[in-house]
Design an enzyme around this catalytic site. Structure first.
Site, PDB file in Angstrom:
ATOM      1  N   ASP A   1      -9.301  11.767   2.434  1.00 55.78           N
ATOM      2  CA  ASP A   1      -9.516  10.539   1.671  1.00 55.78           C
ATOM      3  C   ASP A   1     -10.577  10.715   0.588  1.00 55.78           C
ATOM      4  O   ASP A   1     -10.308  10.542  -0.584  1.00 55.78           O
ATOM      5  CB  ASP A   1      -9.871   9.371   2.600  1.00 55.78           C
ATOM      6  CG  ASP A   1      -9.680   8.009   1.947  1.00 55.78           C
ATOM      7  OD1 ASP A   1      -9.114   7.942   0.843  1.00 55.78           O
ATOM      8  OD2 ASP A   1     -10.082   7.006   2.549  1.00 55.78           O
TER       9      ASP A   1
ATOM     10  N   GLN B   1      -5.220   0.516  -8.101  1.00 54.50           N
ATOM     11  CA  GLN B   1      -6.341   0.265  -7.192  1.00 54.50           C
ATOM     12  C   GLN B   1      -6.858  -1.172  -7.251  1.00 54.50           C
ATOM     13  O   GLN B   1      -7.365  -1.695  -6.266  1.00 54.50           O
ATOM     14  CB  GLN B   1      -7.484   1.242  -7.490  1.00 54.50           C
ATOM     15  CG  GLN B   1      -8.657   1.107  -6.529  1.00 54.50           C
ATOM     16  CD  GLN B   1      -9.491   2.364  -6.464  1.00 54.50           C
ATOM     17  OE1 GLN B   1      -8.980   3.465  -6.436  1.00 54.50           O
ATOM     18  NE2 GLN B   1     -10.796   2.191  -6.436  1.00 54.50           N
TER      19      GLN B   1
ATOM     20  N   GLU C   1      -5.795  -1.741   4.954  1.00 52.73           N
ATOM     21  CA  GLU C   1      -7.105  -1.117   5.191  1.00 52.73           C
ATOM     22  C   GLU C   1      -8.112  -2.249   5.390  1.00 52.73           C
ATOM     23  O   GLU C   1      -8.907  -2.564   4.516  1.00 52.73           O
ATOM     24  CB  GLU C   1      -7.498  -0.221   4.022  1.00 52.73           C
ATOM     25  CG  GLU C   1      -8.719   0.629   4.313  1.00 52.73           C
ATOM     26  CD  GLU C   1      -9.124   1.517   3.150  1.00 52.73           C
ATOM     27  OE1 GLU C   1     -10.132   2.234   3.298  1.00 52.73           O
ATOM     28  OE2 GLU C   1      -8.448   1.497   2.100  1.00 52.73           O
TER      29      GLU C   1
ATOM     30  N   HIS D   1      -3.780  12.610   2.100  1.00 59.64           N
ATOM     31  CA  HIS D   1      -4.338  11.409   1.462  1.00 59.64           C
ATOM     32  C   HIS D   1      -5.716  11.727   0.893  1.00 59.64           C
ATOM     33  O   HIS D   1      -6.670  11.955   1.638  1.00 59.64           O
ATOM     34  CB  HIS D   1      -4.452  10.265   2.471  1.00 59.64           C
ATOM     35  CG  HIS D   1      -4.861   8.969   1.839  1.00 59.64           C
ATOM     36  ND1 HIS D   1      -3.977   7.946   1.602  1.00 59.64           N
ATOM     37  CD2 HIS D   1      -6.062   8.522   1.383  1.00 59.64           C
ATOM     38  CE1 HIS D   1      -4.608   6.920   1.042  1.00 59.64           C
ATOM     39  NE2 HIS D   1      -5.877   7.264   0.892  1.00 59.64           N
TER      40      HIS D   1
ATOM     41  N   HIS E   1      -8.427  11.229  -2.950  1.00 54.73           N
ATOM     42  CA  HIS E   1      -8.691  10.619  -4.261  1.00 54.73           C
ATOM     43  C   HIS E   1      -9.443  11.647  -5.114  1.00 54.73           C
ATOM     44  O   HIS E   1     -10.679  11.668  -5.151  1.00 54.73           O
ATOM     45  CB  HIS E   1      -9.508   9.335  -4.105  1.00 54.73           C
ATOM     46  CG  HIS E   1      -8.755   8.231  -3.448  1.00 54.73           C
ATOM     47  ND1 HIS E   1      -8.060   7.271  -4.152  1.00 54.73           N
ATOM     48  CD2 HIS E   1      -8.549   7.955  -2.135  1.00 54.73           C
ATOM     49  CE1 HIS E   1      -7.475   6.437  -3.297  1.00 54.73           C
ATOM     50  NE2 HIS E   1      -7.756   6.842  -2.064  1.00 54.73           N
TER      51      HIS E   1
ATOM     52  N   HIS F   1      -1.612   2.464   0.206  1.00 56.15           N
ATOM     53  CA  HIS F   1      -2.746   1.996   0.993  1.00 56.15           C
ATOM     54  C   HIS F   1      -2.295   0.680   1.627  1.00 56.15           C
ATOM     55  O   HIS F   1      -1.932  -0.261   0.918  1.00 56.15           O
ATOM     56  CB  HIS F   1      -3.943   1.714   0.090  1.00 56.15           C
ATOM     57  CG  HIS F   1      -4.627   2.935  -0.441  1.00 56.15           C
ATOM     58  ND1 HIS F   1      -3.978   3.864  -1.212  1.00 56.15           N
ATOM     59  CD2 HIS F   1      -5.916   3.355  -0.320  1.00 56.15           C
ATOM     60  CE1 HIS F   1      -4.845   4.819  -1.553  1.00 56.15           C
ATOM     61  NE2 HIS F   1      -6.021   4.541  -1.013  1.00 56.15           N
TER      62      HIS F   1
END
Length: 441
Positions: free
Chosen positions: A319, A162, A223, A67, A69, A220
């Site tokens: 992440d 997102q 969270e 995971h 970005h 996701h």
């Protein structure tokens, strides 16, 4: 078990001699030919063009980040710093930065991060890429990066809406466009939709899309510190309904940290039955969660030991590295696992091994990596660590002495050692110690 061929008759390209393996085997040789592992055995009777004596160090398959970005990596300070250090300011900052992004800058930062990753023995990354920019600038940039790094790093991309699949007017169309361009995993963020009902609807739409296209899913999910954020339940149910078993991942799952035990006792079997995997992100989860608490303050990371005990595949992800959400990081998956051990109190000997698996074999299984492992026939993607076993590797966040891709050394690091100038003490200090070795006569 006898080898399926007479190794003495095989000329290897490379042999790693005297290696310790993550499963506890010691003093084994690893023979490599044509980019694949041909044999793993003690005192391998074979010749090779090159041999490396690893002298009892741990040889592992490469680290895998389940995971990440990559589109935001190394953007720290652009357009400004996250002064509060919170998740919401990070999201706002990314919204400010997106209009300023250029494809060249995105590619340059992503390539620099991939260089960093290879140096740390990290040879496979699943990266979420934001599709809520109508230009799909980041999508095109990371597809180009994926092409460039393919000889030495597996980059798997997730189409990530997102700003919310339903909350953002063009997100669903953009997500489909990203998949058409070659992004291979369907992403989502149901807890960021405007209502719980919209969140559940986004999960249903995205899982249906993945089923229609035969793709993997990684969302996701929850969270949040809100124990009533329960989209993982919908994700597991949709996985089961659509027959996506083994192809779906719920990432973060931090609300599970705050859920009551009775509800979790029903949720975990549902996840296990559906074959939904979980990815925790220890560094980020404990940094961003619990921000509204006074004391006692929640850790925020999902229930890793309980998920593992229920038979759910669990991996750890990095992440973020030096981006609007997290200022630290260095592509070191041992640092990630080290933090996971502490946060989840995974200090039994079995749990420590599970933490090592969470950044290697478990993560590889979640990404469906082909040819990953240490058995004959697997790709010769390997890391030689300055440690004797997984425990020592995690304790020291060990140096990566050699990193191999398809049997070729692609990165090297010198052994770590310090020199002392103290009367009556050794001149060199090593941090490597076997348990019980100090003070024995």
């Amino acid at each position: 078990m006898p080898l399926p061929f007479p190794t003495a008759a095989i000329a290897m390209d490379l042999i790693l001699r005297h290696a310790n393996l993550p499963d506890g085997r010691v003093d084994h040789d690893i023979g490599i030919r044509d980019g694949r592992i041909k044999a793993v055995a003690p005192a391998l009777a074979a010749s090779a063009a090159e041999e490396i004596d690893v002298r009892g160090r741990l040889v592992s398959p490469p680290f895998v980040d389940a995971h990440f970005h990559l589109d935001a990596a190394l953007s720290l300070g652009l357009p400004r710093l996250n002064r509060s250090g919170t998740l919401l300011e990070g999201i706002a900052l990314w919204g400010e930065l997106k209009p300023q992004l250029t494809q060249e800058a995105l590619i340059n930062r992503a390539m620099a991060y991939c260089d960093m990753a290879v140096s740390q023995g990290l040879l496979a990354i699943r990266s979420h890429v934001d599709v809520c920019d109508d230009r799909l600038l980041a999508v095109d940039a990371l597809l180009e990066v994926k092409r460039r790094v393919a000889p030495y790093l597996d980059l798997q991309l997730v189409a990530f809406p997102q700003d919310g699949l339903l909350r953002s007017a063009t997100a669903e169309a953009n997500l489909r466009r990203a998949l058409d361009r070659g992004v291979e995993v369907v992403g989502g963020i149901p807890h960021f939709e405007r209502t719980m009902a919209d969140g559940a609807e986004s999960v249903r739409r995205l899982c249906t899309l993945a089923a229609e296209r035969g793709l993997l899913v990684d969302m996701h999910c929850d969270e949040s510190d809100d124990p009533l954020s329960r989209h993982i339940e919908t994700l597991a149910a949709e996985t089961h309904r659509l027959g996506l078993h083994g192809r779906v991942t719920g990432s973060h799952l931090t609300s599970m940290h705050s859920m009551d035990n009775y509800y979790v006792s029903k949720l975990l079997p549902l996840m296990a039955e559906s074959g939904v995997a979980a990815v925790a992100n220890p560094l980020i989860n404990i940094t961003l969660q619990g921000r509204h608490d006074t004391y006692p303050k929640r850790r925020g990371m999902t229930r890793v030991p309980e998920l593992l005990a229920a038979g759910v595949d669990v991996a750890f992800g990095h992440d973020c590295v030096m981006d609007p959400w997290y200022s630290f990081g260095s592509a070191d998956m041992l640092e990630v696992a080290h933090m996971g051990i502490h946060v989840a109190q995974m200090t039994s000997q079995d749990a420590i091994r599970q933490a090592f698996d969470a950044v290697t074999v478990n993560a590889a299984r979640i990404l469906h990596l082909d040819g990953y492992g240490l058995a004959p026939g697997c790709r010769a993607d390997l890391v030689v660590l300055q440690a004797a076993d997984p425990f020592e590797a995690l304790r020291l966040k060990a140096a990566r002495l050699h990193v191999l891709r398809a049997g070729k050394v692609v990165a090297r690091s010198p052994e770590r050692a310090s020199t002392l100038d103290l009367p009556g003490r050794p001149a060199q200090v090593s941090l490597e110690f076997a348990p019980g070795s100090i003070g024995q006569t």
